[in-house]
Enzyme design. Structure first.
Site, PDB file in Angstrom:
ATOM      1  N   LYS A   1      -0.762   0.960   9.958  1.00  9.54           N
ATOM      2  CA  LYS A   1       0.217   1.927   9.432  1.00  9.54           C
ATOM      3  C   LYS A   1      -0.277   3.375   9.518  1.00  9.54           C
ATOM      4  O   LYS A   1       0.541   4.278   9.598  1.00  9.54           O
ATOM      5  CB  LYS A   1       0.615   1.567   7.999  1.00  9.54           C
ATOM      6  CG  LYS A   1      -0.446   1.859   6.958  1.00  9.54           C
ATOM      7  CD  LYS A   1      -0.011   1.391   5.580  1.00  9.54           C
ATOM      8  CE  LYS A   1      -1.085   1.743   4.582  1.00  9.54           C
ATOM      9  NZ  LYS A   1      -1.109   0.879   3.403  1.00  9.54           N
TER      10      LYS A   1
ATOM     11  N   ARG B   1      -0.501  -0.365  -9.171  1.00 15.79           N
ATOM     12  CA  ARG B   1       0.497  -0.104  -8.152  1.00 15.79           C
ATOM     13  C   ARG B   1       1.359  -1.363  -8.126  1.00 15.79           C
ATOM     14  O   ARG B   1       1.898  -1.727  -9.156  1.00 15.79           O
ATOM     15  CB  ARG B   1      -0.160   0.242  -6.803  1.00 15.79           C
ATOM     16  CG  ARG B   1       0.775   1.054  -5.903  1.00 15.79           C
ATOM     17  CD  ARG B   1       0.127   1.436  -4.576  1.00 15.79           C
ATOM     18  NE  ARG B   1       0.056   0.307  -3.643  1.00 15.79           N
ATOM     19  CZ  ARG B   1      -0.339   0.411  -2.374  1.00 15.79           C
ATOM     20  NH1 ARG B   1      -0.696   1.579  -1.873  1.00 15.79           N
ATOM     21  NH2 ARG B   1      -0.387  -0.652  -1.579  1.00 15.79           N
TER      22      ARG B   1
HETATM   23  C1  LIG Z   1      -2.314   0.183   3.384  1.00 15.62           C
HETATM   24  C2  LIG Z   1      -2.541  -1.144   2.827  1.00 15.62           C
HETATM   25  C3  LIG Z   1      -3.715  -1.844   3.153  1.00 15.62           C
HETATM   26  C4  LIG Z   1      -4.809  -1.265   4.026  1.00 15.62           C
HETATM   27  O1  LIG Z   1      -5.600  -0.424   3.259  1.00 15.62           O
HETATM   28  P1  LIG Z   1      -6.917   0.279   3.877  1.00 15.62           P
HETATM   29  O2  LIG Z   1      -7.523   0.962   2.721  1.00 15.62           O
HETATM   30  O3  LIG Z   1      -6.443   1.206   4.938  1.00 15.62           O
HETATM   31  O4  LIG Z   1      -7.760  -0.795   4.424  1.00 15.62           O
HETATM   32  C5  LIG Z   1      -3.871  -3.110   2.620  1.00 15.62           C
HETATM   33  N1  LIG Z   1      -2.941  -3.655   1.813  1.00 15.62           N
HETATM   34  C6  LIG Z   1      -1.814  -3.004   1.461  1.00 15.62           C
HETATM   35  C7  LIG Z   1      -0.844  -3.660   0.561  1.00 15.62           C
HETATM   36  C8  LIG Z   1      -1.570  -1.730   1.957  1.00 15.62           C
HETATM   37  O5  LIG Z   1      -0.461  -1.085   1.623  1.00 15.62           O
END
Ligand SMILES: *Cc1c(COP(=O)(O)O)cnc(C)c1O
Length: 361
Positions: free
Chosen positions: A36, A131
């Site tokens: 993402k 969250r």
């Molecule tokens: C963005 C996201 C991740 C990845 O997180 P990083 O810190 O970039 O490894 C994992 N799980 C969820 C639910 C996310 O939104």
């Protein structure tokens, strides 16, 4: 190549992936690579897959579609909770989604059933980061309802830490996740495939060997893309931090004062900055501005350069202490933090330029 552009070193991304996947694998953990930060860039996803991730995670359905349109038909995981208004598309596009609301699951169930389809779900639980996620005491009742829904298969439980409240994954919260998974399995009457405990904030815990053995899935973005764990943003051993580099061009280069002259009001963005007087300095304007991205996450790769600020179309730098000669038309390069990466990758004005360096060795 017109500026600004961002180089994406696919060899470095592949290398980083191999390092992180190797660490995870040695602790029995399978990795979903999270693209993402790059808006679902297909070649980034392919580099991650070559490096050993078994599926791709994205927060936007559009980005999953972008990957599929590019011919990448690996398993896809929707990371952001589905909106009620998009359940049909979620079932059509994503193989797995993360969920925390029964109303949404009920509608995913209807959508999946209409398609004669089974949609896989990881139920998120909130271990204190505040969250997304079902609050732990509510989880058994949630699961009792969810298992009744046709077309939905609960394949795991997960948690997300260090994203909102800054709560660090540790042995204690990971043990709690395993206990919650036990209670979910009891309600479901069958074992879960996935206990998804970690993102890039979990690498230190993993490397310490303190992670409970039943945690078997991680969703990793930043550590692969930028080579950093995310609790202290330290470079991770045997990874590259410069797989992405932003290149911009010097448009103006002049000696001017370090402090504005005349009566001052707010700048174009409603701020009134304070300026420190260093006398006359060498100032450069380059062609990245706030219209392209969040400039706070940029760091000049020449340590002699200092970002003074930005307007919508210019980044302004003090180049008095540059380590090499500069002229109008020269290129300056910047490294990016996650937020700047996201901005640069989603900015239409910034050309994306995949390269393949000889990263190994
Ligand atoms: C963005 C996201 C991740 C990845 O997180 P990083 O810190 O970039 O490894 C994992 N799980 C969820 C639910 C996310 O939104």
């Amino acid at each position: 190549m017109p500026h600004p552009y961002i180089t994406i070193d696919l060899a470095k991304i592949e290398h980083n992936t191999r390092t992180i996947v190797g660490l995870c694998k040695s602790h029995g953990i399978t990795v979903t690579g999270v693209t993402k930060g790059t808006c679902g860039h297909p070649e980034v996803a392919q580099a991650m897959l070559r490096g050993g991730v078994t599926s791709i995670g994205e927060s936007q359905l559009d980005n999953i579609l972008r990957l599929k349109d590019a011919g990448i038909h690996t398993s896809s995981m929707l990371l952001r909770l589905p909106a009620l208004s998009e359940v049909e598309d979620v079932v059509a596009v994503a193989d797995v989604s993360l969920n925390s609301e029964l109303t949404v699951l009920a509608r995913l169930s209807q959508a999946a059933s209409r398609r004669d389809h089974t949609h896989d779900v990881i139920v998120m639980t909130d271990l204190g980061d505040l969250r997304e996620g079902v609050w732990p005491p509510d989880l058994p009742a949630f699961i009792r309802e969810a298992v009744q829904l046709p077309g939905i298969r609960i394949v795991g439980v997960g948690t997300n830490l260090a994203c909102f409240g800054g709560v660090v994954p540790d042995e204690d919260n990971m043990r709690r996740l395993v206990q919650l998974a036990d209670s979910v399995e009891y309600v479901c009457g069958r074992p879960l495939e996935w206990i998804s405990g970690l993102n890039s904030s979990g690498l230190t815990l993993l490397a310490s060997g303190q992670i409970p053995r039943r945690i078997n899935h991680a969703r990793i973005g930043e550590a692969i893309l930028l080579g950093r764990e995310t609790t202290h943003r330290q470079p991770w051993p045997d990874t590259f931090q410069d797989a992405f580099v932003l290149h911009a061009e010097v448009l103006e280069l002049k000696h001017k004062p370090s402090v504005p002259l005349g009566q001052r009001s707010e700048d174009a963005f409603g701020h009134l900055d304070t300026f420190v007087n260093h006398g006359m300095i060498a100032r450069a304007l380059v062609n990245i501005g706030r219209e392209e991205m969040d400039i706070h996450g940029l760091t000049p790769r020449d340590p002699g350069l200092q970002i003074l600020g930005a307007s919508s179309s210019y980044l302004v730098l003090d180049v008095s202490h540059r380590t090499r000669q500069l002229q109008v038309g020269d290129e300056l390069t910047f490294s990016l933090n996650y937020s700047a990466l996201l901005g640069a990758m989603s900015a239409n004005y910034i050309t994306k330029r995949p390269i393949y360096s000889a990263a190994e060795g």
